[in-house]
Design an enzyme around this catalytic site. Structure first.
Site, PDB file in Angstrom:
ATOM      1  N   ASP A  76      76.409  82.309-116.601  1.00 27.97           N
ATOM      2  CA  ASP A  76      76.564  81.048-117.308  1.00 27.97           C
ATOM      3  C   ASP A  76      75.532  80.959-118.415  1.00 27.97           C
ATOM      4  O   ASP A  76      74.565  81.711-118.441  1.00 27.97           O
ATOM      5  CB  ASP A  76      76.470  79.854-116.370  1.00 27.97           C
ATOM      6  CG  ASP A  76      75.203  79.851-115.516  1.00 27.97           C
ATOM      7  OD1 ASP A  76      74.423  80.810-115.592  1.00 27.97           O
ATOM      8  OD2 ASP A  76      75.003  78.891-114.771  1.00 27.97           O
ATOM      9  N   ASN A 143      70.314  71.584-104.191  1.00 27.15           N
ATOM     10  CA  ASN A 143      71.221  70.456-103.985  1.00 27.15           C
ATOM     11  C   ASN A 143      72.665  70.916-103.781  1.00 27.15           C
ATOM     12  O   ASN A 143      73.580  70.122-103.816  1.00 27.15           O
ATOM     13  CB  ASN A 143      71.128  69.473-105.150  1.00 27.15           C
ATOM     14  CG  ASN A 143      71.670  70.051-106.446  1.00 27.15           C
ATOM     15  OD1 ASN A 143      71.959  71.238-106.551  1.00 27.15           O
ATOM     16  ND2 ASN A 143      71.805  69.197-107.443  1.00 27.15           N
ATOM     17  N   HIS A 145      74.241  73.157-105.788  1.00 31.06           N
ATOM     18  CA  HIS A 145      74.936  73.515-107.022  1.00 31.06           C
ATOM     19  C   HIS A 145      75.086  75.022-107.176  1.00 31.06           C
ATOM     20  O   HIS A 145      74.311  75.799-106.649  1.00 31.06           O
ATOM     21  CB  HIS A 145      74.235  72.922-108.245  1.00 31.06           C
ATOM     22  CG  HIS A 145      73.010  73.679-108.669  1.00 31.06           C
ATOM     23  ND1 HIS A 145      71.755  73.321-108.251  1.00 31.06           N
ATOM     24  CD2 HIS A 145      72.861  74.765-109.465  1.00 31.06           C
ATOM     25  CE1 HIS A 145      70.878  74.160-108.773  1.00 31.06           C
ATOM     26  NE2 HIS A 145      71.522  75.045-109.512  1.00 31.06           N
ATOM     27  N   GLU A 150      77.243  70.769-110.584  1.00 26.15           N
ATOM     28  CA  GLU A 150      76.443  69.947-109.696  1.00 26.15           C
ATOM     29  C   GLU A 150      77.338  69.168-108.735  1.00 26.15           C
ATOM     30  O   GLU A 150      78.399  68.673-109.132  1.00 26.15           O
ATOM     31  CB  GLU A 150      75.607  68.953-110.510  1.00 26.15           C
ATOM     32  CG  GLU A 150      74.630  69.597-111.466  1.00 26.15           C
ATOM     33  CD  GLU A 150      73.502  70.338-110.794  1.00 26.15           C
ATOM     34  OE1 GLU A 150      73.102  69.958-109.674  1.00 26.15           O
ATOM     35  OE2 GLU A 150      73.022  71.327-111.377  1.00 26.15           O
TER      36      GLU A 150
END
Length: 156
Positions: A76, A143, A145, A150
């Protein structure tokens, strides 16, 4: 290390990041060697994140991997990054942590400073279609992701 299985997924729980990096790199190493016995070359995608530092450090320490038979890609990237901030791109991060550390057959980067986003996406997508991925080296963020996806932020 604790290990358990959920369906076909083997989960390994390490006491710290260093051990996690060492074990993950060993698993990736073994997968690389196995694939290189079966194929002339392999294609690998790498994520850029500090959570990968230990993995990449241990992975680059293996002397028995023929890196020249591996084509590297990155997962990415920012889009429209101003040229003066290009040193903050994920491609630069990966160059510093793995692509510049071992002699890959090729390194294929997404151009973070491309002005025509659609053309750059099409170029990179075509490159990936022409070179099917064999291994993806990625982490899951604290978290939950993956890449820029997200939890709870999906537009769908």
């Amino acid at each position: 290390m604790k290990e358990f299985k959920k369906d076909t997924l083997v989960v390994k729980v390490m006491p710290n990041r260093d051990e996690m990096g060492k074990i993950a790199a060993a698993d990736i190493h073994d997968a690389i060697l196995k694939l290189l016995q079966e194929k002339d070359h392999i294609n690998m995608i790498f994520a850029a994140a500090p959570s990968q530092n230990d993995v990449l450090q241990y992975l680059t320490s293996y002397q028995d991997i023929d890196w020249s038979r591996i084509h590297a890609y990155h997962m990415d990237e920012y889009i429209g990054l101003p040229k003066e901030l290009a040193d903050r791109s994920f491609g630069t991060y990966l160059n510093d942590h793995i692509f510049g550390q071992v002699p890959f057959g090729s390194v294929n980067l997404i151009n973070a400073t491309a002005v025509d986003y659609a053309a750059e996406c099409a170029r990179y997508a075509q490159l990936l279609r022409e070179n099917p991925t064999d291994i993806v080296v990625m982490g899951i963020g604290e978290n939950g992701h993956i890449a820029f996806n997200e939890p709870g932020s999906s537009l769908s």
